[in-house]
Design an enzyme around this catalytic site. Structure first.
Site, PDB file in Angstrom:
ATOM      1  CE  LYS A 276     -21.981  27.238 -16.582  1.00  0.00           C
ATOM      2  NZ  LYS A 276     -22.110  26.195 -17.586  1.00  0.00           N
TER       3      LYS A 276
ATOM      4  CB  THR B  22     -25.173  26.928 -12.755  1.00  0.00           C
ATOM      5  OG1 THR B  22     -25.688  26.795 -11.411  1.00  0.00           O
ATOM      6  CG2 THR B  22     -24.148  27.892 -12.799  1.00  0.00           C
ATOM      7  CG  ASP B  23     -29.225  27.387  -9.040  1.00  0.00           C
ATOM      8  OD1 ASP B  23     -28.315  26.743  -9.148  1.00  0.00           O
ATOM      9  OD2 ASP B  23     -30.358  26.950  -8.213  1.00  0.00           O
ATOM     10  CD  GLU B  24     -23.859  26.188  -7.817  1.00  0.00           C
ATOM     11  OE1 GLU B  24     -22.838  26.572  -7.511  1.00  0.00           O
ATOM     12  OE2 GLU B  24     -24.104  24.872  -8.051  1.00  0.00           O
TER      13      GLU B  24
ATOM     14  CE1 TYR C 228     -20.029  25.250 -12.836  1.00  0.00           C
ATOM     15  CE2 TYR C 228     -21.524  25.628 -10.802  1.00  0.00           C
ATOM     16  CZ  TYR C 228     -21.153  25.403 -12.065  1.00  0.00           C
ATOM     17  OH  TYR C 228     -22.239  24.820 -12.986  1.00  0.00           O
TER      18      TYR C 228
HETATM   19  P1  NAD Z   1     -20.042  17.286 -15.899  1.00  0.00           P
HETATM   20  O1  NAD Z   1     -19.144  17.761 -15.148  1.00  0.00           O
HETATM   21  O2  NAD Z   1     -20.923  15.958 -15.740  1.00  0.00           O
HETATM   22  O3  NAD Z   1     -19.582  17.293 -17.578  1.00  0.00           O
HETATM   23  C1  NAD Z   1     -18.895  18.326 -18.075  1.00  0.00           C
HETATM   24  C2  NAD Z   1     -18.497  17.897 -19.410  1.00  0.00           C
HETATM   25  O4  NAD Z   1     -17.760  18.733 -20.346  1.00  0.00           O
HETATM   26  C3  NAD Z   1     -17.603  16.547 -19.469  1.00  0.00           C
HETATM   27  O5  NAD Z   1     -18.122  15.380 -20.376  1.00  0.00           O
HETATM   28  C4  NAD Z   1     -16.227  16.881 -19.736  1.00  0.00           C
HETATM   29  O6  NAD Z   1     -15.294  16.208 -20.364  1.00  0.00           O
HETATM   30  C5  NAD Z   1     -16.718  18.297 -20.550  1.00  0.00           C
HETATM   31  N1  NAD Z   1     -15.630  19.217 -20.788  1.00  0.00           N
HETATM   32  C6  NAD Z   1     -14.968  19.758 -19.665  1.00  0.00           C
HETATM   33  N2  NAD Z   1     -13.915  20.666 -20.124  1.00  0.00           N
HETATM   34  C7  NAD Z   1     -14.098  20.685 -21.348  1.00  0.00           C
HETATM   35  C8  NAD Z   1     -13.375  21.294 -22.577  1.00  0.00           C
HETATM   36  N3  NAD Z   1     -12.310  22.125 -22.229  1.00  0.00           N
HETATM   37  N4  NAD Z   1     -13.507  21.050 -23.622  1.00  0.00           N
HETATM   38  C9  NAD Z   1     -14.677  20.034 -23.962  1.00  0.00           C
HETATM   39  N5  NAD Z   1     -15.338  19.413 -23.027  1.00  0.00           N
HETATM   40  C10 NAD Z   1     -14.926  19.719 -21.736  1.00  0.00           C
HETATM   41  O7  NAD Z   1     -21.299  18.519 -15.730  1.00  0.00           O
HETATM   42  P2  NAD Z   1     -22.745  18.467 -15.766  1.00  0.00           P
HETATM   43  O8  NAD Z   1     -23.181  18.447 -14.352  1.00  0.00           O
HETATM   44  O9  NAD Z   1     -23.114  17.638 -16.870  1.00  0.00           O
HETATM   45  O10 NAD Z   1     -23.013  19.827 -16.105  1.00  0.00           O
HETATM   46  C11 NAD Z   1     -23.220  20.378 -17.726  1.00  0.00           C
HETATM   47  C12 NAD Z   1     -23.476  21.743 -17.758  1.00  0.00           C
HETATM   48  O11 NAD Z   1     -24.765  22.033 -17.152  1.00  0.00           O
HETATM   49  C13 NAD Z   1     -22.379  22.575 -17.023  1.00  0.00           C
HETATM   50  O12 NAD Z   1     -22.197  23.705 -18.027  1.00  0.00           O
HETATM   51  C14 NAD Z   1     -22.843  22.959 -15.904  1.00  0.00           C
HETATM   52  O13 NAD Z   1     -22.461  24.390 -15.453  1.00  0.00           O
HETATM   53  C15 NAD Z   1     -24.439  23.194 -16.100  1.00  0.00           C
HETATM   54  N6  NAD Z   1     -25.351  22.774 -15.113  1.00  0.00           N
HETATM   55  C16 NAD Z   1     -25.139  21.816 -14.288  1.00  0.00           C
HETATM   56  C17 NAD Z   1     -25.971  21.676 -13.194  1.00  0.00           C
HETATM   57  C18 NAD Z   1     -25.815  20.521 -12.273  1.00  0.00           C
HETATM   58  O14 NAD Z   1     -26.658  20.219 -11.313  1.00  0.00           O
HETATM   59  N7  NAD Z   1     -25.140  19.447 -12.644  1.00  0.00           N
HETATM   60  C19 NAD Z   1     -26.947  22.437 -12.750  1.00  0.00           C
HETATM   61  C20 NAD Z   1     -27.181  23.451 -13.714  1.00  0.00           C
HETATM   62  C21 NAD Z   1     -26.174  23.665 -14.739  1.00  0.00           C
HETATM   63  P1  TYD Z   2     -23.056  19.490  -4.857  1.00  0.00           P
HETATM   64  O1  TYD Z   2     -23.652  18.279  -5.191  1.00  0.00           O
HETATM   65  O2  TYD Z   2     -21.640  19.499  -4.937  1.00  0.00           O
HETATM   66  O3  TYD Z   2     -23.661  20.498  -5.722  1.00  0.00           O
HETATM   67  P2  TYD Z   2     -23.644  22.241  -5.734  1.00  0.00           P
HETATM   68  O4  TYD Z   2     -22.514  22.625  -4.871  1.00  0.00           O
HETATM   69  O5  TYD Z   2     -23.358  22.677  -6.972  1.00  0.00           O
HETATM   70  O6  TYD Z   2     -24.800  22.608  -5.010  1.00  0.00           O
HETATM   71  O7  TYD Z   2     -23.320  19.910  -3.340  1.00  0.00           O
HETATM   72  C1  TYD Z   2     -24.867  19.729  -3.263  1.00  0.00           C
HETATM   73  C2  TYD Z   2     -25.111  20.258  -1.676  1.00  0.00           C
HETATM   74  O8  TYD Z   2     -24.323  19.368  -0.942  1.00  0.00           O
HETATM   75  C3  TYD Z   2     -24.131  21.384  -1.285  1.00  0.00           C
HETATM   76  O9  TYD Z   2     -24.856  22.315  -0.087  1.00  0.00           O
HETATM   77  C4  TYD Z   2     -22.869  20.846  -0.676  1.00  0.00           C
HETATM   78  C5  TYD Z   2     -23.381  19.694  -0.106  1.00  0.00           C
HETATM   79  N1  TYD Z   2     -22.229  18.527   0.027  1.00  0.00           N
HETATM   80  C6  TYD Z   2     -22.160  17.790   1.141  1.00  0.00           C
HETATM   81  O10 TYD Z   2     -22.714  18.221   2.417  1.00  0.00           O
HETATM   82  N2  TYD Z   2     -21.465  16.695   1.251  1.00  0.00           N
HETATM   83  C7  TYD Z   2     -20.641  16.407   0.009  1.00  0.00           C
HETATM   84  O11 TYD Z   2     -20.074  15.167   0.255  1.00  0.00           O
HETATM   85  C8  TYD Z   2     -20.986  17.123  -1.173  1.00  0.00           C
HETATM   86  C9  TYD Z   2     -20.149  16.633  -2.417  1.00  0.00           C
HETATM   87  C10 TYD Z   2     -21.690  18.151  -1.273  1.00  0.00           C
END
Ligand code: NAD
Ligand code: TYD
Length: 353
Positions: free
Chosen positions: A163, A134-136, A159
């Protein structure tokens, strides 16, 4: 069809993972795609009903934090490649219970690295361990600038710290043991199948049900939004063409203040639900800010675009509209997620297999 490559996708029942699994199963019929997922609250096999019966797809219920299960999985399939998405992914949950993030995101990643190293150590040719991050990890930006691949790590939530740790371990395995590994760091994703704890699906669901839409602080925080299929396409390209030892940033070049995004979403929802203009905006409710809330994320994806020709969807409003339509057309999916009924799906589909 003869299998040419076996690929492990971890976290394939989650939001991004399910899009990646579908893409690979459909596009590469000669690959055996093994989706290994623990099925936490965020894992939902209903995301994959359209491909679950395909010959080149297998689901394995595995906790990546369990070393023995991970070792056995590699022994069973002798993978050629790994796309590692499994993670605890929600910042707010990491604030209330950081331990799970350490166990899955750090220990789980190290278990996978060890298993891959052990499996591949005599021949690294045509192997790749691709870690999705992630960019975080880069921390927070002020008003100016963007994260590049050279930006120093400065994670600020449990988080992002977990990561960042996993990214460091992946790089350490590349430098120390020569494990062919690459990393991509992506901005905020949106699209179908996202668990409604994240901003966009949460807001869509609340607006639909006439419930308050919680906006943290003053809604001034900025995120760079990318459609999940664009991320999935970038993962496909990097899995095949990315260079081991390299890092690639992936972003939408699409920065939005939370409040402006929510207002646009409200306008789209008014149109889709045939409500008079301004109805949904009245639901916006400013609530207590998230502790340590990062102000701004913005990604510079020049390297990825230049080296591979990848580019994101240019029109955010169109992407958001498509996303809204998906949630409004799939109310059963949302109801099952909220009631927890999706957790019964595994028992129904997979018990006795
Ligand atoms: P998500 O939370 O929707 O899905 C995570 C999946 O991992 C779920 O299916 C969960 O059951 C599985 N999981 C969790 N713990 C586990 C374990 N111990 N063993 C096996 N499986 C396990 O997450 P997402 O949003 O799809 O993100 C997927 C990946 O991409 C993550 O690594 C996240 O850090 C990265 N990422 C997400 C975003 C975003 O905006 N969602 C952005 C950048 C990177
Ligand atoms: P989120 O979807 O949780 O992603 P991330 O924290 O990984 O960026 O949140 C996106 C942005 O929205 C973040 O600045 C937090 C804000 N946010 C709200 O303002 N209200 C909400 O209910 C949630 C879940 C997030």
């Amino acid at each position: 069809m003869e299998t040419t490559r076996s690929v492990l996708i971890t976290g394939g029942a989650g939001f991004i993972g399910s899009h990646v699994v579908r893409r690979f199963v459909n596009k590469y019929p000669s690959y055996l795609i093994v989706n290994a997922d623990k099925l936490t609250y965020a894992g939902n096999l209903e995301n994959l009903t359209d491909i679950e019966k395909k010959d080149n797809y297998i689901f394995e219920k595995i906790d990546i934090a369990d070393k023995n299960s991970v070792t056995a999985l590699f022994r069973k399939y002798s993978f050629h490649g790994v796309i590692h998405l499994a993670a605890e992914s929600h910042v707010d949950r990491s604030i209330t219970s950081p331990d799970e993030f350490v166990i899955t995101n750090i220990v789980g990643t190290v278990n996978l690295l060890n298993a891959a190293l052990n499996c591949w150590k005599n021949n690294f040719d045509n192997k790749i361990f691709y870690h999705i991050s992630t960019d975080e990890v880069y921390g927070t930006l002020g008003k100016e600038g963007k994260f590049t691949e050279e930006t120093g790590y400065d994670p600020r939530s449990p988080y992002s710290a977990s990561k960042a740790s996993s990214d460091h371990m992946v790089r350490a395995y590349f430098h120390t043991y020569g494990l062919p590994a690459l990393i991509s760091n992506c901005s905020n994703n949106y699209g179908p199948n996202q668990f409604p704890e994240k901003l966009i699906p949460l807001a869509i669901n609340n607006i639909k049900n006439n419930k308050p839409v919680p906006v943290y602080g003053k809604g001034e925080n900025i995120r760079d939004w990318l459609y999940v299929e664009d991320h999935s396409a970038a993962i496909d390209i990097l899995f095949h063409k990315g260079k081991a030892g390299e890092t690639y940033n992936i972003g939408g070049n699409n920065e939005w203040k939370n409040i402006d995004l929510i207002r646009m979403l409200c306008r789209i929802m008014d149109r889709k639900l045939v409500r008079s203009e301004g109805t949904s905006e009245k639901l916006i409710t400013f609530v207590k800010d998230r502790p340590g809330h990062d102000l701004r994320y913005a990604i510079d994806s020049t390297k990825l675009c230049r080296e591979t020709g990848w580019s994101p969807l240019p029109d955010f409003e169109a992407g958001l509209e498509k996303t809204v339509e998906w949630y409004l057309n799939n109310t059963g999916w949302m109801e099952n997620v909220i009631s927890g009924d999706y957790e019964k799906y595994y028992e129904l589909m997979y018990s006795g297999r």
